[in-house]
Design an enzyme around this catalytic site. Structure first.
Site, PDB file in Angstrom:
ATOM      1  N   GLU A  11      42.220  22.753  27.520  1.00  0.00           N
ATOM      2  CA  GLU A  11      43.306  23.109  26.604  1.00  0.00           C
ATOM      3  C   GLU A  11      44.274  21.939  26.399  1.00  0.00           C
ATOM      4  O   GLU A  11      45.110  21.973  25.498  1.00  0.00           O
ATOM      5  CB  GLU A  11      44.093  24.306  27.155  1.00  0.00           C
ATOM      6  CG  GLU A  11      43.259  25.578  27.257  1.00  0.00           C
ATOM      7  CD  GLU A  11      43.962  26.675  28.048  1.00  0.00           C
ATOM      8  OE1 GLU A  11      44.006  27.810  27.563  1.00  0.00           O
ATOM      9  OE2 GLU A  11      44.458  26.406  29.164  1.00  0.00           O
ATOM     10  N   GLU A 173      49.591  32.762  32.116  1.00  0.00           N
ATOM     11  CA  GLU A 173      50.671  31.799  32.414  1.00  0.00           C
ATOM     12  C   GLU A 173      51.937  31.964  31.568  1.00  0.00           C
ATOM     13  O   GLU A 173      53.055  31.714  32.051  1.00  0.00           O
ATOM     14  CB  GLU A 173      50.171  30.342  32.209  1.00  0.00           C
ATOM     15  CG  GLU A 173      49.040  29.918  33.104  1.00  0.00           C
ATOM     16  CD  GLU A 173      47.685  30.377  32.584  1.00  0.00           C
ATOM     17  OE1 GLU A 173      47.558  30.628  31.373  1.00  0.00           O
ATOM     18  OE2 GLU A 173      46.748  30.501  33.399  1.00  0.00           O
ATOM     19  N   ASP A 196      38.374  35.505  23.444  1.00  0.00           N
ATOM     20  CA  ASP A 196      37.616  36.721  23.764  1.00  0.00           C
ATOM     21  C   ASP A 196      38.450  37.942  23.433  1.00  0.00           C
ATOM     22  O   ASP A 196      39.623  37.828  23.065  1.00  0.00           O
ATOM     23  CB  ASP A 196      37.240  36.710  25.261  1.00  0.00           C
ATOM     24  CG  ASP A 196      38.474  36.681  26.155  1.00  0.00           C
ATOM     25  OD1 ASP A 196      38.989  37.758  26.482  1.00  0.00           O
ATOM     26  OD2 ASP A 196      38.955  35.585  26.503  1.00  0.00           O
TER      27      ASP A 196
HETATM   28  N1  ADE Z   1      42.665  33.898  28.783  1.00  0.00           N
HETATM   29  C1  ADE Z   1      41.605  33.947  27.954  1.00  0.00           C
HETATM   30  N2  ADE Z   1      41.048  35.160  27.942  1.00  0.00           N
HETATM   31  C2  ADE Z   1      41.779  35.930  28.802  1.00  0.00           C
HETATM   32  C3  ADE Z   1      41.690  37.254  29.238  1.00  0.00           C
HETATM   33  N3  ADE Z   1      40.734  38.066  28.776  1.00  0.00           N
HETATM   34  N4  ADE Z   1      42.598  37.704  30.132  1.00  0.00           N
HETATM   35  C4  ADE Z   1      43.563  36.881  30.589  1.00  0.00           C
HETATM   36  N5  ADE Z   1      43.685  35.600  30.229  1.00  0.00           N
HETATM   37  C5  ADE Z   1      42.794  35.116  29.329  1.00  0.00           C
END
Ligand code: ADE
Length: 228
Positions: A11, A173, A196
């Site tokens: 990132e 975070e 996702d």
């Molecule tokens: N960062 C990317 N996908 C995530 C998820 N499903 N839960 C928490 N942090 C994430």
């Protein structure tokens, strides 16, 4: 000076690649890179995953560099039906979905002492970032970012987070950085592109889309800072 915090190197690395005149300094085991993007002075850190690393990073950055504002960039899981994979959420406010003193009569997510559930982001900075998401060809959404020490990967947990907090996406975070910025009076913004859907497919989708989603957020930050 603008501070930028990402959790993972995928990132941060594209942003680091375009920084000029950069020099590193390690604090709390986290490497802070100071340099320039366009005419802007920048400090960039890859904090690691989770709220403790994020808070340690934000405190260290503020103490050592006194940034005028901090932007949290990276990926997240979509928890709202209105947010799709690879959409970019510009945070309106951040909440810590795993903060829970409800047995004491508090509302979910309440941070005792300062009596807050939601940490609002800086309006002007967030509006600018929203504009730059669209300028970069991305799909921008505004929404609440819910943070917890948990990779959300089930329909049930996802529903809880979206129902209780009205959240658009989940990360690990942002809420901690927003909290530290709030108690130090540092303007804060969050930019998260969906890797996702925070559901049963989240692990596989994260592996497949993480780099692509991270690049979308990074490109926005780079374009924004280059033209500032
Ligand atoms: N960062 C990317 N996908 C995530 C998820 N499903 N839960 C928490 N942090 C994430």
């Amino acid at each position: 000076m603008t501070g930028i915090i990402a959790a993972m190197s995928c990132e941060a690395e594209l942003i680091l690649n375009v920084m000029r005149d950069k020099s590193p300094r390690v604090i709390c085991g986290i490497t802070f890179w100071q340099g320039k993007i366009g005419n802007e002075d920048v400090v960039l850190a890859t904090c690691g995953v989770g709220k403790v690393f994020a808070a340690a990073c934000a405190v260290s950055m503020i103490m050592a560099y006194s940034p005028d504002r901090i932007i949290n960039t990276g990926v997240a899981g979509a928890v709202s039906g209105e947010v799709n994979k690879l959409d970019t959420v510009v945070g309106t406010a951040l909440v810590q979905h795993d903060m829970d003193t409800t047995p004491l009569g508090d509302e979910p997510g309440l941070i005792s002492g300062i009596n807050k559930v939601y940490f609002e982001t800086d309006r002007e900075l967030s509006d600018e970032l929203y504009r730059y998401v669209e300028l970069c060809g991305g799909k921008a959404k505004r929404g609440i970012v819910a943070t917890g020490d948990q990779f959300v990967a089930s329909a049930e947990v996802k529903r809880r987070i979206s129902t209780l907090f009205g959240a658009s996406c989940a990360d690990m975070e942002g809420g901690a950085i927003a909290h530290v910025c709030y108690i130090n009076n540092v303007p804060f913004a969050a930019l998260r592109t969906m890797s996702d859907g925070a559901d049963g497919d989240a692990s596989g989708d994260f592996m497949e889309f993480c780099n692509k989603a991270a690049k979308i957020s990074s490109d926005v930050i780079i374009t924004y800072l280059s033209t500032k």
